[in-house]
Design a protein around this motif. Structure first.
Motif, PDB file in Angstrom:
ATOM      1  N   GLY A  49       0.806  -1.205   0.000  1.00 47.77           N
ATOM      2  CA  GLY A  49       0.000   0.000   0.000  1.00 47.77           C
ATOM      3  C   GLY A  49       0.839   1.255   0.000  1.00 47.77           C
ATOM      4  O   GLY A  49       0.519   2.237  -0.688  1.00 47.77           O
ATOM      5  N   GLU A  50       1.929   1.242   0.754  1.00 49.14           N
ATOM      6  CA  GLU A  50       2.820   2.404   0.815  1.00 49.14           C
ATOM      7  C   GLU A  50       3.452   2.691  -0.546  1.00 49.14           C
ATOM      8  O   GLU A  50       3.519   3.841  -0.991  1.00 49.14           O
ATOM      9  CB  GLU A  50       3.918   2.177   1.851  1.00 49.14           C
ATOM     10  N   ALA A  51       3.924   1.620  -1.202  1.00 52.92           N
ATOM     11  CA  ALA A  51       4.552   1.792  -2.515  1.00 52.92           C
ATOM     12  C   ALA A  51       3.539   2.253  -3.551  1.00 52.92           C
ATOM     13  O   ALA A  51       3.847   3.083  -4.418  1.00 52.92           O
ATOM     14  CB  ALA A  51       5.204   0.481  -2.955  1.00 52.92           C
ATOM     15  N   LEU A  52       2.327   1.740  -3.458  1.00 53.38           N
ATOM     16  CA  LEU A  52       1.284   2.151  -4.390  1.00 53.38           C
ATOM     17  C   LEU A  52       0.959   3.626  -4.205  1.00 53.38           C
ATOM     18  O   LEU A  52       0.795   4.363  -5.186  1.00 53.38           O
ATOM     19  CB  LEU A  52       0.031   1.304  -4.181  1.00 53.38           C
ATOM     20  N   ALA A  53       0.854   4.075  -2.952  1.00 52.67           N
ATOM     21  CA  ALA A  53       0.558   5.482  -2.683  1.00 52.67           C
ATOM     22  C   ALA A  53       1.629   6.396  -3.281  1.00 52.67           C
ATOM     23  O   ALA A  53       1.319   7.430  -3.887  1.00 52.67           O
ATOM     24  CB  ALA A  53       0.429   5.711  -1.181  1.00 52.67           C
ATOM     25  N   LYS A  54       2.876   5.995  -3.137  1.00 55.20           N
ATOM     26  CA  LYS A  54       3.973   6.801  -3.697  1.00 55.20           C
ATOM     27  C   LYS A  54       3.840   6.908  -5.211  1.00 55.20           C
ATOM     28  O   LYS A  54       4.022   7.990  -5.787  1.00 55.20           O
ATOM     29  CB  LYS A  54       5.315   6.169  -3.328  1.00 55.20           C
ATOM     30  N   ALA A  55       3.500   5.797  -5.855  1.00 52.72           N
ATOM     31  CA  ALA A  55       3.363   5.797  -7.313  1.00 52.72           C
ATOM     32  C   ALA A  55       2.154   6.611  -7.758  1.00 52.72           C
ATOM     33  O   ALA A  55       2.228   7.408  -8.705  1.00 52.72           O
ATOM     34  CB  ALA A  55       3.258   4.358  -7.819  1.00 52.72           C
ATOM     35  N   VAL A  56       1.012   6.418  -7.087  1.00 51.24           N
ATOM     36  CA  VAL A  56      -0.210   7.121  -7.476  1.00 51.24           C
ATOM     37  C   VAL A  56      -0.076   8.619  -7.255  1.00 51.24           C
ATOM     38  O   VAL A  56      -0.452   9.431  -8.119  1.00 51.24           O
ATOM     39  CB  VAL A  56      -1.419   6.572  -6.688  1.00 51.24           C
ATOM     40  N   LEU A  57       0.460   9.005  -6.091  1.00 54.71           N
ATOM     41  CA  LEU A  57       0.535  10.421  -5.743  1.00 54.71           C
ATOM     42  C   LEU A  57       1.633  11.168  -6.486  1.00 54.71           C
ATOM     43  O   LEU A  57       1.689  12.403  -6.460  1.00 54.71           O
ATOM     44  CB  LEU A  57       0.704  10.566  -4.233  1.00 54.71           C
ATOM     45  N   ALA A  58       2.511  10.414  -7.181  1.00 58.65           N
ATOM     46  CA  ALA A  58       3.522  11.063  -8.019  1.00 58.65           C
ATOM     47  C   ALA A  58       2.891  11.710  -9.248  1.00 58.65           C
ATOM     48  O   ALA A  58       3.504  12.584  -9.880  1.00 58.65           O
ATOM     49  CB  ALA A  58       4.571  10.043  -8.447  1.00 58.65           C
ATOM     50  N   LYS A  59       1.673  11.272  -9.586  1.00 61.23           N
ATOM     51  CA  LYS A  59       0.888  11.872 -10.681  1.00 61.23           C
ATOM     52  C   LYS A  59       1.588  11.786 -12.038  1.00 61.23           C
ATOM     53  O   LYS A  59       1.384  12.643 -12.913  1.00 61.23           O
ATOM     54  CB  LYS A  59       0.565  13.341 -10.373  1.00 61.23           C
TER      55      LYS A  59
END
Length: 426
Positions: free
Chosen positions: A155-165
């Motif tokens: 979940g943490e890695a996904l958040a970083k990828a998603v929020l990088a836009k």
């Protein structure tokens, strides 16, 4: 897109050693019989003569349709003077529409579906009834193998990828007011992603999830089993989280119908409830029964996949597709002394809080009043008492979710408004 059947070689599946063990131990001999502890049909008279002889119950091809299917296959329905006719549906929207038009009489329903109809969210408004729970736990969030190759496995890695836009991520759920939408949104928000603003969310029927991920239509999905296991078997995706990781012992599917049907056919309603409740008892009574259940629902007329993608997760034996295996403490359950089946008012209220959180409803309803109208604790208590199934004294229960927040139903408005990530309009 057409759903793809699983073709995983049996020798590579963890269900195989277990099945051989059952056969060697002699447990397989019990597969064709009913539980000796289940009382035969004398209780039917206490519930009244059914007004209808046949009841068509809609279901979606998912493992947790098992109580409805087994109530019919094992003949529990006949004990109570009805014939259950399982009717496969193409989507949850079809389930909703056929319930409202009379194409089906009852349904294996997403817990949030009757609540959405009750409030007129995303479709016609009609008074609905949740008669009993069918199961707890046993859903999952799958992410694509393409993400795993990029190191996005948590979940943490996904958040970083998603929020990088750098691009738009797409996730699928099964119905706007579905359990799967709520689990997906809650999980993403726990890691700082607003599911309705930071990414794209689409609706896909459960059997079509794997095929859509195969062609790149989504980065992840939340769905019931066996489709998460099928994604692993076909090397399309991996399990990033189970729904019981998000809410241990959460409500999942329910036996649902319209309030009008209950009013017109009360004895028929209770007869079906009794048959399905006995099926839930039977499934959870032994490994042998669960194995038989898996063999039955794997057939083309029901889920249409291999037993090997159904059985391990029913038994709590999980692999995530990335080399991790574990015995889950909260696998899919169908009975647990009636704890699964009781229509807890707090469970219904929780879905209302999430509808409010994500803007599906624009104002706060009378949470308790709506739950009391939908969840028919009165009917369930009557049926459970006749079957000598324990009934909780308090219709509320306390749960702790993945973010550490406690839900007990005591102050639903404050709970709904207490989430920093939300999509409320006021």
């Amino acid at each position: 897109m057409r759903p793809q059947d699983d073709t995983t070689p049996q020798s590579n599946n963890p269900a195989q050693p277990l099945r051989r063990t059952l056969i060697k131990s002699g447990a397989a001999a019990a597969l064709s019989g009913l539980l000796p502890g289940l009382q035969p049909a004398t209780r039917a008279a206490t519930l009244g003569k059914p007004e209808m002889e046949e009841v068509k119950i809609g279901f979606i091809p998912l493992t947790d349709c098992a109580p409805v299917v087994m109530a019919s296959v094992l003949g529990f329905d006949k004990k109570y003077g009805v014939k259950i006719i399982p009717s496969k549906q193409a989507s949850w929207a079809a389930v909703r529409d056929n319930l409202l038009t009379g194409g089906i009489h009852m349904a294996h329903a997403l817990y949030g579906l009757p609540y959405g109809v009750q409030l007129g969210v995303g479709g016609p408004k009609r008074d609905m009834a949740i008669l009993m729970g069918l199961n707890r736990n046993g859903q999952a969030i799958s992410l694509s193998d393409a993400l795993a190759k990029q190191g996005v496995t948590t979940g943490e890695a996904l958040a970083k990828a998603v929020l990088a836009k750098t691009r738009t991520f797409t996730f699928a759920q099964t119905f706007p007011t579905s359990t799967h939408a709520m689990w997906l949104y809650y999980w993403l928000a726990t890691y700082g992603i607003n599911p309705l603003k930071d990414d794209k969310v689409i609706t896909v029927p459960p059997p079509q999830m794997v095929a859509n991920m195969r062609v790149g239509s989504m980065d992840g999905f939340c769905v019931g089993e066996p489709w998460n296991a099928v994604a692993i078997a076909q090397k399309i995706g991996f399990t990033a989280a189970t729904s019981q990781d998000i809410w241990p012992d959460h409500p999942e599917k329910a036996l649902g119908t319209t309030a009008e049907f209950v009013q017109k056919y009360p004895n028929t309603t209770k007869a079906v409830m009794a048959a399905v409740l006995e099926a839930c008892q039977w499934i959870d009574a032994s490994l042998a029964n669960k194995t038989k259940m898996a063999n039955v629902i794997a057939e083309p007329g029901y889920v249409n996949t291999s037993v090997e993608t159904i059985l391990p997760r029913i038994l709590g034996r999980y692999t995530n597709g990335l080399g991790k295996s574990w015995d889950d403490k909260h696998p899919m359950a169908f009975y647990e002394d009636g704890q699964v089946n009781y229509p807890w008012l707090s469970d219904g209220m929780w879905f209302l809080t999430q509808f409010r959180r994500w803007g599906l409803i624009k104002t706060d309803p009378d949470y308790l009043a709506v739950a009391k109208a939908v969840n028919r604790t009165d009917l369930y208590t009557e049926v459970a008492t006749a079957l000598k199934v324990p009934v909780p004294k308090n219709p509320m229960r306390t749960s702790k979710l993945i973010d550490g927040v406690i839900w007990d139903g005591k102050d639903p408005k404050t709970y709904a408004h207490g989430f920093k990530i939300n999509d409320m309009v006021s």
